[in-house]
Design a protein around this motif. Structure first.
Motif, short mmCIF file in Angstrom:
data_model
loop_
_atom_site.label_atom_id
_atom_site.label_comp_id
_atom_site.label_asym_id
_atom_site.label_seq_id
_atom_site.Cartn_x
_atom_site.Cartn_y
_atom_site.Cartn_z
N LYS A 68 -8.61 -4.19 10.58
CA LYS A 68 -7.54 -3.71 9.69
C LYS A 68 -7.26 -4.79 8.64
O LYS A 68 -6.82 -5.88 8.95
CB LYS A 68 -6.27 -3.44 10.49
N GLN A 76 -4.98 -5.01 5.82
CA GLN A 76 -3.88 -4.50 5.01
C GLN A 76 -3.59 -5.57 3.97
O GLN A 76 -3.28 -6.71 4.30
CB GLN A 76 -2.68 -4.26 5.92
N THR A 88 6.62 8.99 11.57
CA THR A 88 5.41 8.18 11.68
C THR A 88 4.21 8.99 11.20
O THR A 88 4.28 10.21 11.06
CB THR A 88 5.15 7.76 13.13
N ALA A 89 3.12 8.26 10.96
CA ALA A 89 1.87 8.92 10.56
C ALA A 89 1.50 10.01 11.57
O ALA A 89 1.06 11.10 11.20
CB ALA A 89 0.76 7.90 10.44
N VAL A 139 -4.78 4.72 8.36
CA VAL A 139 -3.47 4.22 8.80
C VAL A 139 -3.39 4.36 10.32
O VAL A 139 -4.12 5.14 10.92
CB VAL A 139 -2.30 4.98 8.15
N HIS A 140 -2.50 3.59 10.90
CA HIS A 140 -2.29 3.64 12.34
C HIS A 140 -1.29 4.76 12.65
O HIS A 140 -0.39 5.03 11.87
CB HIS A 140 -1.75 2.29 12.83
N ASN A 149 1.19 4.93 14.42
CA ASN A 149 2.61 4.55 14.46
C ASN A 149 3.16 4.07 13.12
O ASN A 149 4.34 3.73 13.02
CB ASN A 149 2.83 3.43 15.48
N ASP A 150 2.32 4.02 12.07
CA ASP A 150 2.81 3.56 10.77
C ASP A 150 3.90 4.48 10.24
O ASP A 150 3.88 5.70 10.46
CB ASP A 150 1.65 3.51 9.75
N ASN A 151 4.85 3.88 9.52
CA ASN A 151 5.94 4.66 8.93
C ASN A 151 5.43 5.54 7.79
O ASN A 151 4.60 5.11 7.00
CB ASN A 151 6.99 3.67 8.41
N ASP A 185 5.42 4.09 4.30
CA ASP A 185 4.32 3.16 4.04
C ASP A 185 3.02 3.92 3.78
O ASP A 185 2.24 3.53 2.91
CB ASP A 185 4.14 2.20 5.23
N VAL A 186 2.83 5.01 4.53
CA VAL A 186 1.64 5.83 4.30
C VAL A 186 1.68 6.37 2.86
O VAL A 186 0.67 6.35 2.15
CB VAL A 186 1.56 7.00 5.31
N VAL A 214 -6.11 9.02 10.42
CA VAL A 214 -5.14 8.33 11.28
C VAL A 214 -5.85 7.94 12.57
O VAL A 214 -6.55 8.77 13.16
CB VAL A 214 -3.94 9.25 11.59
#
Lengths: 457, 457
Positions: free
Chosen positions: A7, A9, B142-143, B218-219, B221-223, B226-227, B241
């Motif tokens: 990752k 970022q 979350t994502a 993206v992960h 759990n990402d917000n 942020d995505v 994801v």
């Protein structure tokens, strides 16, 4: 291809910026290239936004124009202006060659007028040059000003196999293929195909038989905000643009619409806060002052208007001088209610949840104002009487004034944006200091008139 | 396919709504179907939003579930709740079968908890049911809460020809194919392909050889905010994801991100205007009152605070009673400057144009405040002296107070949002009545303190 990606970022740190600055100063081109080539062009733009303009120019001249053209587009407008100033017309033309027509036209439009023609004449690819010139003719806030000429177009008479063969050629120039547009002999848009449809169809099928006729499109003169609304409502990722004769001229993609939506939201937010001209936090002190001063002046004249009203009543105030202490309460309440009401209306207009029924809307605001007003007034009557020790009559006066002011402010806050919208003026203008100021003045006037009626001051 | 399309821009008119109401009342199913089938499902949702809930339920039960499931998703949340209340668990499950997993999970999440399990158990397609249950486990912001399970996935060992053959099957379930995701045997995401790449490659090439390894992701759990930032910055139309082990779980498409951006902008705008809880213009009077009253109460306590300050100074005002007339001027100016400063900072934080350098930022605001303050003060000194006839000393007092208040309000307006952001609180909260109120009170206190110093009141 075996390894799982780490990752990465991107983080814009002070250390990274310093590292780039040192490498530029040392003219360590090899290391600089190696470092920057790791990053996405949008990230490199973030780094350059933080450097001195000369350092940014150095980096731009160092990297390949394939990357730098994309970086230039992502740069902050002020920084881009400074960088372009330090590039020759020939160098800018080379960057333009690499860009899609929409980005190319935007970049040229930002140049000083005397340089524009010069840069255009240096673009070697004739088709690209003519397409850019066509785009430059459309106003910035129309579909024509936002669209790109890059798209994949097929004729209704082709077969799936022939079509796949031919679009292999066209698609190389188009970054993303959302849809394939189907036109007739006169170049008029008559349908649409997804790549998925092409892949999942038999190769001997006629395009005319598999194309979807139900294609959304916008007119080249349509306003970009309307285009954004249509694309958001129907969940479109690209939309073709046509002229009066339904001739296919270009297409608009969702990434440009995302920018329109963000800019629009930023502009509305700023208007509501009393800032004009789409400034940003990192603009110069001068630019930020110019964007803010006009609204402060509006507020100042409102304040002086309020002073005149108080002066008028001041003379015979006598025993009721305590009323003056509650002017800020009246003023703050009127301002807050006005902003709340107008914000709801402005958003309702923007989202299309408010239709034409103006009286229904005003009546609803009247009700909301009344409920809020009575709640606030009841609390105020208790606090003024028991804590400030005002007489019942004075407390009663303040409370009646609060209810009246809240209802009035709610109605004014609702009416003004609807009125502006009907007149074709952006209603967001109304949510800012404009409505706060008029409500301040009206509120204070109402307060003293009610005091005059009840207490006879 | 020969005809050029007529422009049919949907218009939600009172006549259209009435027409639908009459057809529902007459139970004229045939005409109703014929009329509504002309429209896009998003347009039908617009019509149903205006009908009585019973009428909407009638229409939903009338049309095919393929269309109605899409209509339900587009309905206003309040209306959807009422409609779902009138559908049986079985009927809802049938609608869910037609929806993509992300929309399906969102719709189920809105149901009362006791109905959720019931509806899920009635979904016949086992895969669909399990995927929805997986999505329901992720938090909404979350994502994972935003993604859909629908995507096109290929293994690195396949050839282009085999790949095209197999994705013909997968693609039928996926509304839009942006990218084809390449995974290894362990289902870990290792690359990406566009359909364009597939079409333009030789059919005997290996996927591993043509796939782009440089895939953004993206992960889970990402917000979501942020995505949204990542997708907007890198102009992505879809993003895969993954979980901690890099296993591909789903994908997020740009149309959902457009909604996130719009909702976020609306929320910030409302906070700035002193409205909480994400209300809309067509919500009930009760809901709108609840969203507004807390902010009015904050404003009221500010007003009462100001009253206390005035009370303190009032006693010895004597000849300088005129100072009270200018309280609204001071208050309006302090409020406006505070809102302007905080709005710039809040936007700067949201767009990432403000970095950590808090003292640089405060100094800049100090400068802007000083320039604005001096301009306003010079005008005020002239107007108060020549028009209101105050003495030079009083005019001087007002002007000095204005400069001080403007500079202070600018600094407070800048500091509070930065402070909140560092504490992990949404800085947009600060732009509303919160900052106006504190600036009102501070401003008035400063005004009287300066008057005490200069005039000795």
């Amino acid at each position: 291809m075996e390894e799982i990606q780490e990752k990465i970022q991107f983080q814009l740190t002070d250390e990274l910026i310093e590292q780039v600055e040192v490498l530029v100063e040392d003219k360590n081109d090899k290391k600089l290239k190696a470092l920057l080539n790791e990053f996405h062009h949008a990230d490199i733009a973030d780094i350059l936004d933080e450097l001195d303009p000369e350092d940014s120019v150095y980096v731009i001249k160092l990297l390949d124009s394939e990357t730098t053209s994309e970086i230039l587009i992502e740069l902050d407008e002020d920084i881009r202006e400074k960088v372009l100033k330090n590039l020759s017309n020939k160098e800018i033309a080379e960057e333009i060659e690499e860009l899609d027509t929409d980005d190319a036209a935007d970049m040229i439009a930002e140049l000083p007028e005397d340089r524009q023609a010069e840069v255009i004449s240096q673009i070697e690819d004739v088709d690209h040059r003519e397409e850019i010139q066509e785009l430059l003719a459309y106003p910035e806030d129309t579909a024509g000003g936002l669209m790109a000429k890059e798209l994949v177009k097929v004729y209704e008479t082709w077969t799936v196999a022939g079509c796949l063969r031919r679009i292999r050629g066209q698609a190389k120039d188009v970054t993303r293929v959302h849809s394939v547009y189907v036109v007739n002999k006169k170049e008029q848009l008559i349908g649409r195909l997804s790549l998925k449809d092409l892949i999942t169809s038999r190769s001997d099928q006629k395009i005319a038989d598999i194309a979807k006729e139900n294609v959304d499109w916008v007119h080249v003169n349509d306003n970009v905000e309307d285009v954004a609304k249509i694309m958001a409502k129907y969940d479109l990722e690209a939309i073709p643009v046509v002229n009066d004769n339904q001739v296919l001229l270009g297409r608009i993609t969702i990434d440009d619409i995302v920018d329109v939506i963000r800019e629009e939201a930023d502009k509305d937010y700023q208007l509501a806060a009393g800032i004009s001209r789409g400034v940003e936090a990192d603009d110069s002190v001068f630019k930020l002052t110019i964007a803010r001063l006009p609204w402060l002046l509006i507020g100042m004249f409102g304040g002086l208007g309020a002073a005149t009203i108080i002066e008028q009543f001041n003379v015979n105030m006598g025993d009721f001088i305590i009323l003056l202490s509650f002017v800020p309460l009246i003023q703050a309440t009127a301002g807050n209610v006005g902003v709340q009401s107008s914000a709801i209306v402005v958003q309702g207009i923007a989202n299309g949840t408010i239709d034409g029924k103006i009286f229904k809307r005003l009546f609803k605001e009247f009700l909301i104002g009344l409920v809020n007003g009575i709640a606030i007034a009841l609390i105020a009557i208790l606090i003024t009487h028991f804590i400030f020790g005002t007489t019942y009559m004075v407390s009663f006066t303040i409370s009646i004034a609060l209810v009246t002011v809240i209802v009035m402010a709610a109605i004014i806050g609702t009416f003004i944006p609807i009125f502006l919208d009907k007149r074709g003026i952006d209603p967001a203008v109304a949510t800012g200091p404009f409505i706060t100021t008029s409500n301040d003045v009206f509120g204070i006037l109402t307060y003293f008139l009610i005091a005059k009626l009840i207490l006879g001051i």
